[in-house]
Design an enzyme around this catalytic site. Sequence first.
Site, PDB file in Angstrom:
ATOM      1  N   SER A 142     -10.739  43.232 -29.595  1.00 38.03           N
ATOM      2  CA  SER A 142      -9.408  42.094 -29.822  1.00 38.03           C
ATOM      3  C   SER A 142      -7.930  43.031 -29.729  1.00 38.03           C
ATOM      4  O   SER A 142      -8.106  44.069 -30.213  1.00 38.03           O
ATOM      5  CB  SER A 142      -9.567  41.531 -31.186  1.00 38.03           C
ATOM      6  OG  SER A 142      -8.420  40.536 -31.453  1.00 38.03           O
ATOM      7  N   TYR A 155     -12.025  42.236 -39.772  1.00 40.10           N
ATOM      8  CA  TYR A 155     -12.123  42.012 -38.388  1.00 40.10           C
ATOM      9  C   TYR A 155     -11.431  43.078 -37.537  1.00 40.10           C
ATOM     10  O   TYR A 155     -11.952  43.799 -36.686  1.00 40.10           O
ATOM     11  CB  TYR A 155     -11.373  40.803 -38.326  1.00 40.10           C
ATOM     12  CG  TYR A 155     -11.478  40.095 -36.898  1.00 40.10           C
ATOM     13  CD1 TYR A 155     -12.530  39.568 -36.192  1.00 40.10           C
ATOM     14  CD2 TYR A 155     -10.453  40.300 -35.788  1.00 40.10           C
ATOM     15  CE1 TYR A 155     -12.771  38.919 -34.948  1.00 40.10           C
ATOM     16  CE2 TYR A 155     -10.601  39.615 -34.829  1.00 40.10           C
ATOM     17  CZ  TYR A 155     -11.458  39.254 -34.113  1.00 40.10           C
ATOM     18  OH  TYR A 155     -11.630  38.659 -32.804  1.00 40.10           O
ATOM     19  N   LYS A 159     -13.254  45.421 -34.809  1.00 41.94           N
ATOM     20  CA  LYS A 159     -12.829  45.583 -33.475  1.00 41.94           C
ATOM     21  C   LYS A 159     -12.078  46.782 -33.077  1.00 41.94           C
ATOM     22  O   LYS A 159     -12.647  47.356 -31.726  1.00 41.94           O
ATOM     23  CB  LYS A 159     -11.826  44.442 -33.148  1.00 41.94           C
ATOM     24  CG  LYS A 159     -12.474  43.090 -33.431  1.00 41.94           C
ATOM     25  CD  LYS A 159     -13.472  42.664 -32.392  1.00 41.94           C
ATOM     26  CE  LYS A 159     -14.158  41.166 -32.292  1.00 41.94           C
ATOM     27  NZ  LYS A 159     -15.234  41.056 -31.431  1.00 41.94           N
TER      28      LYS A 159
HETATM   29  P1  NAD Z   1     -16.433  31.111 -30.730  1.00 46.00           P
HETATM   30  O1  NAD Z   1     -16.348  31.257 -32.040  1.00 46.00           O
HETATM   31  O2  NAD Z   1     -16.192  30.280 -29.816  1.00 46.00           O
HETATM   32  O3  NAD Z   1     -17.639  32.379 -30.154  1.00 46.00           O
HETATM   33  C1  NAD Z   1     -18.220  33.158 -30.646  1.00 46.00           C
HETATM   34  C2  NAD Z   1     -19.562  33.043 -30.601  1.00 46.00           C
HETATM   35  O4  NAD Z   1     -20.446  34.100 -31.098  1.00 46.00           O
HETATM   36  C3  NAD Z   1     -20.136  31.478 -31.198  1.00 46.00           C
HETATM   37  O5  NAD Z   1     -20.799  30.980 -29.996  1.00 46.00           O
HETATM   38  C4  NAD Z   1     -20.936  31.980 -32.166  1.00 46.00           C
HETATM   39  O6  NAD Z   1     -22.072  31.054 -32.654  1.00 46.00           O
HETATM   40  C5  NAD Z   1     -21.820  33.258 -32.040  1.00 46.00           C
HETATM   41  N1  NAD Z   1     -22.071  34.069 -32.886  1.00 46.00           N
HETATM   42  C6  NAD Z   1     -21.474  34.344 -34.162  1.00 46.00           C
HETATM   43  N2  NAD Z   1     -22.314  35.255 -34.855  1.00 46.00           N
HETATM   44  C7  NAD Z   1     -23.361  35.186 -34.072  1.00 46.00           C
HETATM   45  C8  NAD Z   1     -24.842  35.987 -34.355  1.00 46.00           C
HETATM   46  N3  NAD Z   1     -24.728  36.592 -35.465  1.00 46.00           N
HETATM   47  N4  NAD Z   1     -25.580  36.061 -33.483  1.00 46.00           N
HETATM   48  C9  NAD Z   1     -25.247  35.542 -32.422  1.00 46.00           C
HETATM   49  N5  NAD Z   1     -24.107  34.720 -32.068  1.00 46.00           N
HETATM   50  C10 NAD Z   1     -23.253  34.703 -33.032  1.00 46.00           C
HETATM   51  O7  NAD Z   1     -15.158  32.475 -30.440  1.00 46.00           O
HETATM   52  P2  NAD Z   1     -14.455  32.990 -29.038  1.00 46.00           P
HETATM   53  O8  NAD Z   1     -13.161  32.886 -29.179  1.00 46.00           O
HETATM   54  O9  NAD Z   1     -15.298  32.412 -27.972  1.00 46.00           O
HETATM   55  O10 NAD Z   1     -14.989  34.483 -29.333  1.00 46.00           O
HETATM   56  C11 NAD Z   1     -15.762  35.224 -28.574  1.00 46.00           C
HETATM   57  C12 NAD Z   1     -15.334  36.714 -28.821  1.00 46.00           C
HETATM   58  O11 NAD Z   1     -14.099  37.120 -28.406  1.00 46.00           O
HETATM   59  C13 NAD Z   1     -15.438  37.197 -30.102  1.00 46.00           C
HETATM   60  O12 NAD Z   1     -15.987  38.543 -30.355  1.00 46.00           O
HETATM   61  C14 NAD Z   1     -13.963  37.308 -30.878  1.00 46.00           C
HETATM   62  O13 NAD Z   1     -13.912  38.377 -31.678  1.00 46.00           O
HETATM   63  C15 NAD Z   1     -13.182  37.782 -29.357  1.00 46.00           C
HETATM   64  N6  NAD Z   1     -11.904  37.179 -29.332  1.00 46.00           N
HETATM   65  C16 NAD Z   1     -11.283  36.081 -29.370  1.00 46.00           C
HETATM   66  C17 NAD Z   1     -10.101  35.658 -29.198  1.00 46.00           C
HETATM   67  C18 NAD Z   1      -9.299  34.504 -29.095  1.00 46.00           C
HETATM   68  O14 NAD Z   1      -8.227  34.355 -29.324  1.00 46.00           O
HETATM   69  N7  NAD Z   1     -10.295  33.414 -29.094  1.00 46.00           N
HETATM   70  C19 NAD Z   1      -9.080  36.913 -29.253  1.00 46.00           C
HETATM   71  C20 NAD Z   1      -9.563  38.300 -29.222  1.00 46.00           C
HETATM   72  C21 NAD Z   1     -10.894  38.460 -29.316  1.00 46.00           C
END
Ligand code: NAD
Length: 247
Positions: A142, A155, A159
Site C-alpha cells: 500500500s 497496517y 505493508k
Molecule cells: P477488500 O476488503 O475488498 O478485499 C480484501 C479481501 O481479502 C476480502 O475479500 C477479504 O475477505 C479477504 N481476506 C481478508 N482476510 C482474509 C484471510 N484471513 N484469509 C483470506 N482472505 C482474507 O479490499 P481491497 O481494497 O480489494 O484490498 C485488496 C488488497 O489491496 C489488500 O491487501 C489491501 O490492503 C490492498 N490495498 C487496497 C487499497 C485500496 O484503496 N482499496 C489501497 C492500498 C492497498
Amino acid sequence: MEFNGKNVLVTGAASGIGAEISKNLASRGLKVWINYRSRPQEADDLKVEIEAQGGVAAVICFDVSDDKAFVEGIKTIIDSDGELSYLVNNAGITNDKLALRMKTEDFESVIKTNLVSAFVGCREALKVMSKKRFGSVVNISSIVAETGNVGQVNYTASKGGMLSMTKSFALEGSARGIRYNAITPGFIATEMTDKLSDEVKKGYTDKIPLKRFGSAQDIANAVAFLLSDEASYITGTTLKVNGGLYM
Ligand code: NAD
C-alpha cells in the site's frame, strides 16, 4: 502479454482488487485459483463470471492467517495442476485506531493477516516453484507503507514489512528463476475505501495529481504486467500505482 506459466493463486479474491485481478488474469489465459475465507457466494459467482467469458477458474477456501491451511491450500493446487506458476498475495485487512488506543492484539492481528500470511505464501511459492525453476509472485502492499498514516501503525507496519520482505525473497528466488515484486496501490475505489467519509475522500482526491481514486482494474493491469514474461528482468521492485499521489 505473454505468460510462460499456466495457473495463479490470488488470495482474498472474492471481492475488490482480488476479484478484478482474477478476471484480468483469467482473460489472459491463466487458470485462476480464487481464494476466499468467508465469502463463498461471491467466490462462486466470480468463478461463474470468469467461465462465462471463456476463462478457467477454481475456488479454494482457506484463511491466509492460518499457516497450516495456507500450506494445505497450495498442496491442493499442486495435487490438481502439478504446479503453481504465479501467486498474488492480495488478502488484507485494516483495524484502524490511533496508536495510543491500539491494543497489542490489534497490532498483531493485522500483522498476522497481512504480513505473516504473505511470508507463508512467498515461502511456499519458493518451494514449489523451485521445482520448475520458474515462477513469479506479486505482493499487494500500500502507498501508506511509503508515507505512514494516522491511525494505521499496524497496517503500515504490515505493508512496509511486505516491501522489504519482497526484496529479500527476490534475492533468494533469483537463482531459482523466481521473481518477487510488490505493488503499492494508492487510493482505490473498493469496499476498503468505501468506509472513508465523503469529506475524507474529497480531501484525498484533491491531493491526487490525476484527480481520481484508482480502479481495481488499474491494479490488476499492473499485476498482470509484473507476472508476465514482459517483466522477466524485473524483480525486487515496488511499482507505485497511485495517480501520482506519492512519487
Ligand atoms: P477488500 O476488503 O475488498 O478485499 C480484501 C479481501 O481479502 C476480502 O475479500 C477479504 O475477505 C479477504 N481476506 C481478508 N482476510 C482474509 C484471510 N484471513 N484469509 C483470506 N482472505 C482474507 O479490499 P481491497 O481494497 O480489494 O484490498 C485488496 C488488497 O489491496 C489488500 O491487501 C489491501 O490492503 C490492498 N490495498 C487496497 C487499497 C485500496 O484503496 N482499496 C489501497 C492500498 C492497498
